[in-house]
Enzyme design. Structure first.
Site, short mmCIF file in Angstrom:
data_model
loop_
_atom_site.label_atom_id
_atom_site.label_comp_id
_atom_site.label_asym_id
_atom_site.label_seq_id
_atom_site.Cartn_x
_atom_site.Cartn_y
_atom_site.Cartn_z
N LYS A 162 0.86 -1.19 0.00
CA LYS A 162 0.00 0.00 0.00
C LYS A 162 0.89 1.24 0.00
O LYS A 162 1.77 1.38 0.84
CB LYS A 162 -0.90 0.01 1.23
N ASP A 171 -3.44 4.34 -2.00
CA ASP A 171 -4.40 4.81 -1.00
C ASP A 171 -4.39 6.34 -0.95
O ASP A 171 -3.76 6.93 -0.08
CB ASP A 171 -3.97 4.20 0.35
N LYS A 204 -7.44 8.22 -1.37
CA LYS A 204 -8.75 8.65 -0.84
C LYS A 204 -9.31 9.89 -1.55
O LYS A 204 -9.52 10.93 -0.92
CB LYS A 204 -8.66 8.91 0.66
N ASP A 221 -13.77 14.77 -4.54
CA ASP A 221 -13.88 16.07 -5.24
C ASP A 221 -15.13 16.00 -6.11
O ASP A 221 -15.91 15.04 -6.00
CB ASP A 221 -12.60 16.31 -6.06
N THR A 245 -11.82 5.89 10.66
CA THR A 245 -11.91 5.39 12.04
C THR A 245 -11.51 6.47 13.06
O THR A 245 -11.77 6.33 14.24
CB THR A 245 -11.04 4.14 12.24
N ARG A 262 2.87 -1.29 10.83
CA ARG A 262 3.96 -1.41 11.80
C ARG A 262 4.25 -2.82 12.32
O ARG A 262 5.43 -3.12 12.57
CB ARG A 262 3.71 -0.43 12.95
O1 C5P Z 1 0.86 0.49 11.18
P1 C5P Z 1 -0.57 0.05 11.07
O2 C5P Z 1 -0.74 -1.45 10.92
O3 C5P Z 1 -1.45 0.64 12.15
O4 C5P Z 1 -1.03 0.68 9.67
C1 C5P Z 1 -2.34 0.61 9.21
C2 C5P Z 1 -2.46 1.31 7.89
O5 C5P Z 1 -3.82 1.35 7.53
C3 C5P Z 1 -1.96 2.77 7.90
O6 C5P Z 1 -1.46 3.06 6.61
C4 C5P Z 1 -3.23 3.54 8.16
O7 C5P Z 1 -3.18 4.84 7.64
C5 C5P Z 1 -4.27 2.69 7.42
N1 C5P Z 1 -5.65 2.84 7.89
C6 C5P Z 1 -6.04 2.61 9.19
N2 C5P Z 1 -7.35 2.75 9.56
C7 C5P Z 1 -8.26 3.14 8.67
C8 C5P Z 1 -7.90 3.38 7.34
C9 C5P Z 1 -6.57 3.22 6.99
O8 C5P Z 1 -5.21 2.24 10.02
N3 C5P Z 1 -9.52 3.23 9.03
#
Ligand code: C5P
Length: 232
Positions: free
Chosen positions: A32, A59, A61, A64, A119, A211
């Site tokens: 991603k 990603d 998003k 517009d 979220t 992460r």
């Molecule tokens: O590091 P982590 O596993 O928390 O990363 C989750 C990824 O998913 C990040 O790129 C975050 O921006 C994305 N994301 C999220 N929750 C959402 C939409 C996207 O954590 N509702």
């Protein structure tokens, strides 16, 4: 739709992302690319990662007016990404325009999914800032249904919502779920999390993992653990 693990490559430079991807040697995980990396490095980063043989979820998003989204999606489609997204809040007309823009001459197009409510938006901010006076769960499901009716392939949602979305929009409607953590791992700033195995159990189609893989001592082993729990 095939189940897969998508690695959130939340890096701010091409050098950092390549250093990370080089660790995978022969493996080609689905990655991603978000706003941070895209705005830092431009479309070239998409082409480079694609050239290395990875599938890409771009990603960005989009949100517009329909005409602008349609034209922008046509540009992203030419980058040959495999999946991209937009905000369902842009309305059904915007989503339909996005599909038109995304569809290539041969009829193929990347998977298009919608963000329902972020979220980071809770009931209070939705009511007070956005003046939406409905329960947030109802809003999320309504936006998912709008996305389905506009012809989109699925939504980004919490793994906890995946089952409900499938019940409402059909089992082929794709659920892409972040907020995944190993049972013995750090939760970090995510609030509602699930393990890869639980996400599989509940029917997520793709998990987005950042992460727990990117910050792991052994990212390849962490990725393989996700695949073993979620896909195999
Ligand atoms: O590091 P982590 O596993 O928390 O990363 C989750 C990824 O998913 C990040 O790129 C975050 O921006 C994305 N994301 C999220 N929750 C959402 C939409 C996207 O954590 N509702």
């Amino acid at each position: 739709m095939g189940k897969d693990v998508i690695i959130a490559c939340d890096f701010s430079s091409a050098a950092d992302v390549f250093k990370f991807l080089d660790k995978f040697e022969g493996k080609k995980p689905f990655v991603k690319i978000g706003m941070e990396l895209f705005y830092a490095e431009g479309p070239e980063i998409v082409k480079e990662i694609k050239k290395r043989g990875h599938k890409i979820f771009l990603d960005l998003k989009l949100h517009d007016i329909p005409n602008t989204v349609k034209k922008s999606m046509a540009v992203l489609s030419r980058l040959d990404v495999d999946m991209t997204n937009l905000h369902a809040a842009g309305t059904k007309n915007m989503m339909k325009a996005a599909i038109e823009g995304l569809t290539r001459e041969d009829g193929s197009r990347p998977i298009l999914i919608a963000v329902t409510q972020l979220t980071s938006t809770d009931q209070e901010s939705m009511t007070n800032d956005l003046l939406i006076n409905e329960p947030i769960d109802k809003v999320v499901m309504h936006y998912a249904k709008n996305a389905e009716e506009a012809g989109l392939d699925g939504v980004v949602c919490s793994p906890l919502e995946a089952e409900k979305v499938h019940n409402l929009c059909g089992k082929d409607f794709v659920t892409v779920t972040p907020g995944v953590r190993f049972a013995d791992g750090d939760i970090g700033d995510q609030k509602r999390v699930m393990t890869p195995a639980q996400a599989k159990e509940i029917g997520s189609d793709y998990i987005v993992v950042g992460r727990p893989i990117t910050a792991a001592e052994d990212p390849v082993a962490a990725y393989e653990r996700c695949i073993a729990e979620f896909v195999d």
